[in-house]
Design an enzyme around this catalytic site. Structure first.
Site, PDB file in Angstrom:
ATOM      1  N   ASP A   1      33.759 -47.117  16.246  1.00 30.46           N
ATOM      2  CA  ASP A   1      32.949 -46.003  16.000  1.00 30.46           C
ATOM      3  C   ASP A   1      32.015 -46.594  17.162  1.00 30.46           C
ATOM      4  OD1 ASP A   1      31.005 -44.724  14.761  1.00 30.46           O
ATOM      5  OD2 ASP A   1      30.148 -46.033  13.551  1.00 30.46           O
TER       6      ASP A   1
ATOM      7  N   ARG B   1      29.528 -35.739  23.676  1.00 28.52           N
ATOM      8  CA  ARG B   1      29.963 -36.244  22.066  1.00 28.52           C
ATOM      9  C   ARG B   1      31.840 -36.702  23.550  1.00 28.52           C
ATOM     10  NH1 ARG B   1      28.035 -38.250  17.888  1.00 28.52           N
ATOM     11  NH2 ARG B   1      30.191 -38.374  16.598  1.00 28.52           N
TER      12      ARG B   1
ATOM     13  N   HIS C   1      34.934 -40.063  23.244  1.00 35.49           N
ATOM     14  CA  HIS C   1      35.969 -40.780  22.287  1.00 35.49           C
ATOM     15  C   HIS C   1      36.908 -40.851  23.156  1.00 35.49           C
ATOM     16  CE1 HIS C   1      34.125 -38.950  18.737  1.00 35.49           C
ATOM     17  NE2 HIS C   1      33.585 -37.731  18.945  1.00 35.49           N
TER      18      HIS C   1
ATOM     19  N   GLU D   1      36.139 -37.935   6.068  1.00 33.12           N
ATOM     20  CA  GLU D   1      34.343 -37.008   5.353  1.00 33.12           C
ATOM     21  C   GLU D   1      34.286 -36.426   7.082  1.00 33.12           C
ATOM     22  OE1 GLU D   1      35.392 -40.114   4.527  1.00 33.12           O
ATOM     23  OE2 GLU D   1      34.773 -39.466   2.946  1.00 33.12           O
TER      24      GLU D   1
ATOM     25  N   LEU E   1      54.480 -55.633  15.841  1.00 34.03           N
ATOM     26  CA  LEU E   1      53.312 -55.027  15.928  1.00 34.03           C
ATOM     27  C   LEU E   1      53.317 -53.385  15.036  1.00 34.03           C
ATOM     28  CD1 LEU E   1      50.132 -54.985  15.755  1.00 34.03           C
ATOM     29  CD2 LEU E   1      50.706 -53.555  17.614  1.00 34.03           C
TER      30      LEU E   1
ATOM     31  N   ARG F   1      28.838 -50.972   6.989  1.00 32.68           N
ATOM     32  CA  ARG F   1      29.523 -49.948   6.021  1.00 32.68           C
ATOM     33  C   ARG F   1      30.160 -50.223   6.000  1.00 32.68           C
ATOM     34  NH1 ARG F   1      25.359 -46.348   7.928  1.00 32.68           N
ATOM     35  NH2 ARG F   1      26.687 -45.077   9.494  1.00 32.68           N
TER      36      ARG F   1
ATOM     37  N   SER G   1      32.329 -46.818   5.564  1.00 35.46           N
ATOM     38  CA  SER G   1      33.178 -45.945   5.314  1.00 35.46           C
ATOM     39  C   SER G   1      34.112 -45.190   4.365  1.00 35.46           C
ATOM     40  CB  SER G   1      32.361 -45.585   6.678  1.00 35.46           C
ATOM     41  OG  SER G   1      31.207 -45.869   7.125  1.00 35.46           O
TER      42      SER G   1
ATOM     43  N   GLU H   1      37.496 -60.614   5.656  1.00 38.24           N
ATOM     44  CA  GLU H   1      36.653 -61.180   6.757  1.00 38.24           C
ATOM     45  C   GLU H   1      35.426 -60.267   7.109  1.00 38.24           C
ATOM     46  OE1 GLU H   1      35.387 -64.051   6.030  1.00 38.24           O
ATOM     47  OE2 GLU H   1      36.960 -64.462   3.990  1.00 38.24           O
TER      48      GLU H   1
HETATM   49  C1  IPE Z   1      33.994 -44.176  10.259  1.00 36.29           C
HETATM   50  O1  IPE Z   1      33.254 -43.718  11.296  1.00 36.29           O
HETATM   51  C2  IPE Z   1      34.988 -43.797  10.793  1.00 36.29           C
HETATM   52  C3  IPE Z   1      35.872 -43.293  11.644  1.00 36.29           C
HETATM   53  C4  IPE Z   1      35.464 -44.748  12.359  1.00 36.29           C
HETATM   54  C5  IPE Z   1      37.198 -42.502  12.123  1.00 36.29           C
HETATM   55  P1  IPE Z   1      31.747 -42.639  11.141  1.00 36.29           P
HETATM   56  O2  IPE Z   1      30.726 -42.205  12.443  1.00 36.29           O
HETATM   57  O3  IPE Z   1      32.448 -40.948  10.227  1.00 36.29           O
HETATM   58  O4  IPE Z   1      31.371 -42.725   9.524  1.00 36.29           O
HETATM   59  P2  IPE Z   1      29.699 -42.568   9.326  1.00 36.29           P
HETATM   60  O5  IPE Z   1      29.467 -41.703   9.170  1.00 36.29           O
HETATM   61  O6  IPE Z   1      29.293 -43.092  10.517  1.00 36.29           O
HETATM   62  O7  IPE Z   1      29.939 -43.112   7.807  1.00 36.29           O
HETATM   63  C1  IPE Z   2      33.541 -42.757  15.966  1.00 36.36           C
HETATM   64  O1  IPE Z   2      32.458 -42.706  17.060  1.00 36.36           O
HETATM   65  C2  IPE Z   2      35.277 -41.873  16.103  1.00 36.36           C
HETATM   66  C3  IPE Z   2      35.464 -41.014  15.111  1.00 36.36           C
HETATM   67  C4  IPE Z   2      34.669 -41.033  13.712  1.00 36.36           C
HETATM   68  C5  IPE Z   2      36.744 -39.964  14.954  1.00 36.36           C
HETATM   69  P1  IPE Z   2      31.258 -41.578  16.209  1.00 36.36           P
HETATM   70  O2  IPE Z   2      31.660 -39.959  16.588  1.00 36.36           O
HETATM   71  O3  IPE Z   2      31.298 -41.973  15.002  1.00 36.36           O
HETATM   72  O4  IPE Z   2      30.508 -41.759  17.226  1.00 36.36           O
HETATM   73  P2  IPE Z   2      28.511 -42.117  16.116  1.00 36.36           P
HETATM   74  O5  IPE Z   2      28.900 -42.889  15.113  1.00 36.36           O
HETATM   75  O6  IPE Z   2      28.303 -41.165  16.547  1.00 36.36           O
HETATM   76  O7  IPE Z   2      28.314 -42.630  18.307  1.00 36.36           O
HETATM   77 MG    MG Z   3      30.343 -43.461  13.710  1.00 38.57          MG
END
Ligand code: IPE
Ligand code: IPE
Ligand code: MG
Length: 255
Positions: A32, A45, A49, A79, A143, A205, A207, A218
């Site tokens: 994340d 954004r 990625h 989601e 792996l 969290r 998620s 853990e």
């Molecule tokens: C969790 O991250 C999903 C992935 C890393 C693929 P999100 O960014 O979607 O989760 P929330 O919305 O912060 O809980």
């Molecule tokens: C995690 O990074 C990757 C995916 C959920 C695809 P985010 O895109 O959720 O990045 P933030 O949480 O908005 O910074």
């Molecule tokens: Mg995120």
């Protein structure tokens, strides 16, 4: 004269500190913080990625070096379909390119690749590449790298219950239903419980990730944003894990 040693082949400086007898069997990562990483740099954004892919490579390499049997990466949740279509589309294009670029390496390597999630919902071009790679690496002993795509822990349990009920209706399920039965109906029944769950970007969290499998994992929350995650973080997380005392509801001096 001796050949200069390839720096890439040198063991990681933290490798010597690891206790080989206490390695986690299954490490799961919620990758994340890509969006915030990009925003902090005034970038779109999707650039976050893109940079996140280097962190994926680092995590996979570290898991291989250390000899972790199972690594599961949360790449796209059920989601996440709520996000703007442009971001979703760009994400899957990125995955497609990554798979094309890494194809040779993954196919010829020591990784058993597979996915968990409602992958039928993914774009066909991505789906065919994922299927191809899973088939080609299915028998590799090394792996097991599981990519969670269009994945939700609740969907996984709901899908399991649905198939279980169908099987029962067709007389294919006559045994008692217990935890083992449920495990057998999950997306990847051989995936062991997660021992260590790492989440980057400082969010406390789950998620909707691996709800069934994280029962006694853990947890490790790092403030680092995913694109900044390196092998050092992975090694440090394993070292931290090895200092923990896992009790599973029992008591320490129990025999
Ligand atoms: C969790 O991250 C999903 C992935 C890393 C693929 P999100 O960014 O979607 O989760 P929330 O919305 O912060 O809980
Ligand atoms: C995690 O990074 C990757 C995916 C959920 C695809 P985010 O895109 O959720 O990045 P933030 O949480 O908005 O910074
Ligand atoms: Mg995120």
């Amino acid at each position: 004269m001796p050949e200069p040693r390839d720096a890439a082949k040198q063991p990681h400086p933290l490798a010597g500190l690891l206790d080989r007898r206490k390695l986690p069997r299954h490490v799961a990562i919620i990758m994340d913080g890509n969006g915030r990483w990009a925003k902090a740099r005034g970038l779109a954004r999707i650039e976050g990625h893109k940079s996140g892919i280097n962190a994926v490579k680092a995590a996979v390499e570290a898991a291989e070096e250390i000899g972790i049997p199972y690594l599961t990466l949360y790449a796209f949740s059920v989601e996440n379909w709520k996000r703007p279509e442009t971001e979703v589309r760009a994400l899957f294009k990125l995955l497609e390119h990554y798979l094309d670029r890494e194809k040779k390496k993954l196919e010829g390597g020591k990784i058993r690749f597979r996915t968990i999630g409602r992958t039928a919902d993914l774009p066909p071009r991505v789906r065919s590449r994922l299927k191809d790679l899973s088939l080609k690496t299915g028998k590799v002993e090394g792996l097991t790298l599981t990519l969670a795509l269009s994945y939700g822990g609740r969907s996984e349990i709901a899908d399991a219950v649905k198939t279980m009920v169908e099987d029962a209706r067709h007389g294919k399920l006559d045994r008692e239903i217990n935890e083992e039965t449920v495990q057998k109906y999950l997306y990847a029944p051989d995936l062991p419980d997660a021992d260590l769950l790492i989440r980057t970007s400082g969010e406390y969290r789950i998620s909707n990730f691996l709800l069934w499998q994280v029962a006694y994992a853990e947890l490790m929350i790092l403030d680092t944003l995913w694109p900044d995650f390196t092998k050092d973080h992975f090694y440090e997380a394993i070292l931290d894990y090895q200092r923990r005392e896992r009790r599973y509801g029992g008591i320490v001096d129990q025999d």
